[in-house]
Design a protein around this motif. Structure first.
Motif, PDB file in Angstrom:
ATOM      1  N   VAL A 288     -16.542 -11.319   6.252  1.00 47.49           N
ATOM      2  CA  VAL A 288     -17.975 -11.515   5.978  1.00 47.49           C
ATOM      3  C   VAL A 288     -18.893 -11.152   7.148  1.00 47.49           C
ATOM      4  CG1 VAL A 288     -17.804 -13.187   4.113  1.00 47.49           C
ATOM      5  CG2 VAL A 288     -17.719 -13.983   6.479  1.00 47.49           C
ATOM      6  N   GLY A 289     -18.352 -10.988   8.364  1.00 47.03           N
ATOM      7  CA  GLY A 289     -19.245 -10.633   9.468  1.00 47.03           C
ATOM      8  C   GLY A 289     -18.549 -10.652  10.813  1.00 47.03           C
ATOM      9  N   GLY A 290     -19.350 -10.405  11.856  1.00 48.22           N
ATOM     10  CA  GLY A 290     -18.833 -10.441  13.225  1.00 48.22           C
ATOM     11  C   GLY A 290     -19.372 -11.660  13.942  1.00 48.22           C
ATOM     12  N   ALA A 291     -18.637 -12.093  14.976  1.00 46.81           N
ATOM     13  CA  ALA A 291     -19.044 -13.309  15.675  1.00 46.81           C
ATOM     14  C   ALA A 291     -18.423 -13.347  17.063  1.00 46.81           C
ATOM     15  CB  ALA A 291     -18.598 -14.534  14.875  1.00 46.81           C
ATOM     16  N   GLY A 292     -18.823 -14.317  17.854  1.00 46.16           N
ATOM     17  CA  GLY A 292     -18.194 -14.485  19.166  1.00 46.16           C
ATOM     18  C   GLY A 292     -19.026 -15.346  20.096  1.00 46.16           C
ATOM     19  N   MET A 293     -18.473 -15.555  21.304  1.00 51.74           N
ATOM     20  CA  MET A 293     -19.202 -16.315  22.316  1.00 51.74           C
ATOM     21  C   MET A 293     -20.099 -15.329  23.079  1.00 51.74           C
ATOM     22  SD  MET A 293     -18.092 -19.306  21.721  1.00 51.74           S
ATOM     23  CE  MET A 293     -18.705 -20.297  23.085  1.00 51.74           C
ATOM     24  N   VAL A 294     -21.356 -15.730  23.255  1.00 50.63           N
ATOM     25  CA  VAL A 294     -22.352 -14.814  23.821  1.00 50.63           C
ATOM     26  C   VAL A 294     -21.938 -14.333  25.220  1.00 50.63           C
ATOM     27  CG1 VAL A 294     -24.787 -14.567  24.484  1.00 50.63           C
ATOM     28  CG2 VAL A 294     -24.156 -15.992  22.515  1.00 50.63           C
ATOM     29  N   GLN A 295     -21.981 -13.017  25.411  1.00 47.92           N
ATOM     30  CA  GLN A 295     -21.691 -12.391  26.701  1.00 47.92           C
ATOM     31  C   GLN A 295     -22.711 -12.860  27.738  1.00 47.92           C
ATOM     32  OE1 GLN A 295     -20.865 -10.247  29.015  1.00 47.92           O
ATOM     33  NE2 GLN A 295     -19.047  -9.161  28.249  1.00 47.92           N
ATOM     34  N   GLN A 296     -22.234 -13.165  28.948  1.00 50.50           N
ATOM     35  CA  GLN A 296     -23.174 -13.594  29.991  1.00 50.50           C
ATOM     36  C   GLN A 296     -24.211 -12.508  30.290  1.00 50.50           C
ATOM     37  OE1 GLN A 296     -23.644 -16.578  31.431  1.00 50.50           O
ATOM     38  NE2 GLN A 296     -22.101 -17.442  30.062  1.00 50.50           N
ATOM     39  N   LYS A 297     -23.836 -11.233  30.082  1.00 45.66           N
ATOM     40  CA  LYS A 297     -24.796 -10.146  30.341  1.00 45.66           C
ATOM     41  C   LYS A 297     -26.005 -10.234  29.403  1.00 45.66           C
ATOM     42  CE  LYS A 297     -21.784  -6.656  32.305  1.00 45.66           C
ATOM     43  NZ  LYS A 297     -20.903  -5.538  31.993  1.00 45.66           N
ATOM     44  N   VAL A 298     -25.765 -10.756  28.189  1.00 48.67           N
ATOM     45  CA  VAL A 298     -26.877 -10.913  27.240  1.00 48.67           C
ATOM     46  C   VAL A 298     -27.808 -12.027  27.719  1.00 48.67           C
ATOM     47  CG1 VAL A 298     -27.475 -11.445  24.832  1.00 48.67           C
ATOM     48  CG2 VAL A 298     -25.446 -10.066  25.344  1.00 48.67           C
ATOM     49  N   PHE A 299     -27.200 -13.122  28.216  1.00 45.71           N
ATOM     50  CA  PHE A 299     -28.026 -14.200  28.795  1.00 45.71           C
ATOM     51  C   PHE A 299     -28.867 -13.659  29.949  1.00 45.71           C
ATOM     52  CE2 PHE A 299     -24.745 -17.578  27.328  1.00 45.71           C
ATOM     53  CZ  PHE A 299     -25.471 -17.811  26.164  1.00 45.71           C
ATOM     54  N   GLU A 300     -28.226 -12.827  30.762  1.00 46.45           N
ATOM     55  CA  GLU A 300     -28.936 -12.273  31.922  1.00 46.45           C
ATOM     56  C   GLU A 300     -30.091 -11.379  31.466  1.00 46.45           C
ATOM     57  OE1 GLU A 300     -26.565 -10.602  35.201  1.00 46.45           O
ATOM     58  OE2 GLU A 300     -24.917 -11.833  34.430  1.00 46.45           O
ATOM     59  N   ALA A 301     -29.841 -10.562  30.419  1.00 45.34           N
ATOM     60  CA  ALA A 301     -30.908  -9.680  29.923  1.00 45.34           C
ATOM     61  C   ALA A 301     -32.102 -10.494  29.439  1.00 45.34           C
ATOM     62  CB  ALA A 301     -30.380  -8.807  28.784  1.00 45.34           C
ATOM     63  N   ALA A 302     -31.818 -11.733  28.977  1.00 42.63           N
ATOM     64  CA  ALA A 302     -32.903 -12.587  28.490  1.00 42.63           C
ATOM     65  C   ALA A 302     -33.551 -13.370  29.633  1.00 42.63           C
ATOM     66  CB  ALA A 302     -32.360 -13.550  27.437  1.00 42.63           C
ATOM     67  N   GLY A 303     -32.979 -13.230  30.849  1.00 38.67           N
ATOM     68  CA  GLY A 303     -33.572 -13.899  32.009  1.00 38.67           C
ATOM     69  C   GLY A 303     -32.927 -15.227  32.347  1.00 38.67           C
ATOM     70  N   TYR A 304     -31.800 -15.572  31.725  1.00 34.82           N
ATOM     71  CA  TYR A 304     -31.101 -16.826  32.049  1.00 34.82           C
ATOM     72  C   TYR A 304     -30.201 -16.601  33.261  1.00 34.82           C
ATOM     73  CZ  TYR A 304     -32.167 -18.627  27.294  1.00 34.82           C
ATOM     74  OH  TYR A 304     -32.780 -19.057  26.152  1.00 34.82           O
ATOM     75  N   PRO A 305     -29.999 -17.641  34.095  1.00 37.26           N
ATOM     76  CA  PRO A 305     -29.067 -17.491  35.216  1.00 37.26           C
ATOM     77  C   PRO A 305     -27.625 -17.390  34.717  1.00 37.26           C
ATOM     78  CG  PRO A 305     -29.927 -19.726  35.097  1.00 37.26           C
ATOM     79  CD  PRO A 305     -30.638 -18.945  34.052  1.00 37.26           C
ATOM     80  N   ARG A 306     -26.835 -16.603  35.388  1.00 40.61           N
ATOM     81  CA  ARG A 306     -25.455 -16.383  34.972  1.00 40.61           C
ATOM     82  C   ARG A 306     -24.648 -17.685  35.062  1.00 40.61           C
ATOM     83  NH1 ARG A 306     -22.738 -11.656  34.297  1.00 40.61           N
ATOM     84  NH2 ARG A 306     -20.465 -11.889  34.212  1.00 40.61           N
ATOM     85  N   GLY A 307     -23.862 -17.985  34.039  1.00 39.09           N
ATOM     86  CA  GLY A 307     -22.939 -19.123  34.077  1.00 39.09           C
ATOM     87  C   GLY A 307     -23.545 -20.461  33.700  1.00 39.09           C
ATOM     88  N   LYS A 308     -24.860 -20.549  33.548  1.00 40.80           N
ATOM     89  CA  LYS A 308     -25.473 -21.854  33.269  1.00 40.80           C
ATOM     90  C   LYS A 308     -25.299 -22.255  31.797  1.00 40.80           C
ATOM     91  CE  LYS A 308     -30.023 -24.134  33.975  1.00 40.80           C
ATOM     92  NZ  LYS A 308     -29.628 -25.471  33.910  1.00 40.80           N
ATOM     93  N   TYR A 309     -25.360 -21.263  30.923  1.00 41.60           N
ATOM     94  CA  TYR A 309     -25.324 -21.574  29.490  1.00 41.60           C
ATOM     95  C   TYR A 309     -24.121 -20.951  28.787  1.00 41.60           C
ATOM     96  CZ  TYR A 309     -30.165 -22.884  30.382  1.00 41.60           C
ATOM     97  OH  TYR A 309     -31.282 -23.450  30.888  1.00 41.60           O
ATOM     98  N   GLN A 310     -23.819 -21.537  27.646  1.00 40.30           N
ATOM     99  CA  GLN A 310     -22.736 -21.041  26.826  1.00 40.30           C
ATOM    100  C   GLN A 310     -23.180 -21.148  25.366  1.00 40.30           C
ATOM    101  OE1 GLN A 310     -19.126 -23.080  27.844  1.00 40.30           O
ATOM    102  NE2 GLN A 310     -17.938 -22.046  26.271  1.00 40.30           N
TER     103      GLN A 310
END
Ligand code: FA5
Length: 345
Positions: A288-310
């Motif tokens: 039915v679709g694709g899924a996964g745990m968000v890549q840290q690079k995507v968090f970084e592109a959004a301006g989040y600090p690396r490793g803080k969020y999951q």
């Protein structure tokens, strides 16, 4: 003598008006008896030559006769108007059914989007949206899709002529760019779904359209708070509710540049319950679709600090779910604009 003549004119006039069979003869009578050349007008004009006593005697009688004739003329006009109407053609049959005012209804895809929004809203999710005309940055770069990735190829993506712009525009190929747009303006924790239209430059068949819908989900919290277990459970909860029966979820390893690890998301076949049937090609499972745990690079592109969020994200094809739920054999029917098809829902 004059007095008698006046009452003669009056009597004759009243009779002529009451006997007039149509408007033409009524109007002719009016001209004859009340017109400028009529005998009565002649008498009225002659009043000025009479002595004051005669004026007093004749004046009111002549004026009264004129008024009475005018009234008779008006009454005849009214009578002819009523008699002349075709009452039969104006008859109203109050027992006839009212005029049919056709009512439209929602498209099955719209109904399904609302149903999905309802389920997720009850689970505490917010609904987010983003533009269909997207930039290459949000659709690909921010999602860690490499510059040489085949998905950027002209075969899959409708690029929009962007000459004269610094930015390259395209029709979004998935709802994932809204992940980054949303995160740019929000801080975790949050959970959202993003239903929306997407476009792909590919040849169509019974299960592929160039224009279809996806719904994205994105759930982000502090590192350690959101796990693969959560999203497997959420998937089971959602799909069981959506299909009105118990649905199991299976994750198979897969690759999407914006998740790590990435999965293909399968559900137990809702037609055979997992036993195997033609719809699931006898495997018991439906992709039915694709899924996964968000890549840290995507968090970084959004301006989040690396490793803080999951967090986790998924993207499901909506039409395929509609097809399963409504037993529609060909995806192209949905956007065909064929009312014979649409009226069935
Ligand atoms: C994606 O579009 C990813 N953005 C999904 C994702 C989101 C992965 C978040 C990880 C995290 P994919 O190209 O596989 O993945 O499309 C997802 C779903 O869209 C497919 O499983 C299918 O159900 C549907 N889909 C894809 N192409 C078409 C098409 N041409 N017509 C109808 N449905 C389609």
């Amino acid at each position: 003598m004059r007095i008698e003549r006046i009452s003669e004119i009056l009597e004759e006039g009243k009779r002529a008006f009451s006997e007039a069979a149509d408007e033409a003869s009524r109007s002719e009578t009016e001209v004859r008896l009340l017109g400028r050349k009529s005998e009565l007008s002649e008498i009225l004009r002659g009043l000025k030559d009479l002595s004051p006593e005669e004026k007093r005697e004749f004046g009111p009688v002549v004026q009264g006769a004129r008024r009475a004739l005018e009234e008779a003329a008006a009454a005849a006009k009214e009578r002819l108007l009523v008699e002349g109407r075709d009452w039969e053609s104006e008859r109203i049959d109050v027992s006839l059914p009212g005029a049919d005012d056709p009512l439209g209804h929602l498209h099955p895809v719209t109904t399904m989007i609302r149903e999905i929004e309802d389920i997720f809203t009850r689970l505490g999710f917010e609904i987010a949206e983003g533009p269909e005309l997207e930039t290459e940055f949000y659709n690909f770069d921010a999602l860690n899709v490499p510059a040489d990735h085949p998905a950027r190829d002209m075969q899959d993506t409708f690029f929009v002529e962007s000459d004269g712009f610094d930015t390259r525009y395209l029709l979004r190929t998935h709802t994932s760019p809204v992940q980054v747009r949303y995160m740019e303006t929000h801080t975790p924790p949050f959970r959202i779904i993003v239903p929306g239209r997407v476009f792909r430059n590919e040849s169509t068949d019974a299960s592929h359209e160039h224009t279809f819908h996806q719904f994205e989900s994105l759930v982000v919290g502090e590192t350690g708070d959101v796990t693969v277990g959560h999203f497997k459970h959420l998937g089971e909860t959602f799909f069981s509710e959506f299909f009105g029966r118990h649905v199991e979820v299976r994750l198979r390893p897969s690759y999407f540049p914006f998740v790590e690890p990435g999965f293909e998301f399968d559900i137990s076949c809702v037609l055979c319950g997992g036993a195997g049937c033609p719809a699931c090609k006898r495997t018991g499972w439906l992709e039915v679709g694709g899924a996964g745990m968000v890549q840290q690079k995507v968090f970084e592109a959004a301006g989040y600090p690396r490793g803080k969020y999951q967090g986790f994200a998924w993207g499901f094809g909506l039409e395929r779910l509609v097809m399963m739920k409504r037993r529609i054999p060909d995806i192209r029917l949905l956007m065909s604009g064929d009312l014979r098809f649409i009226r069935q829902f």
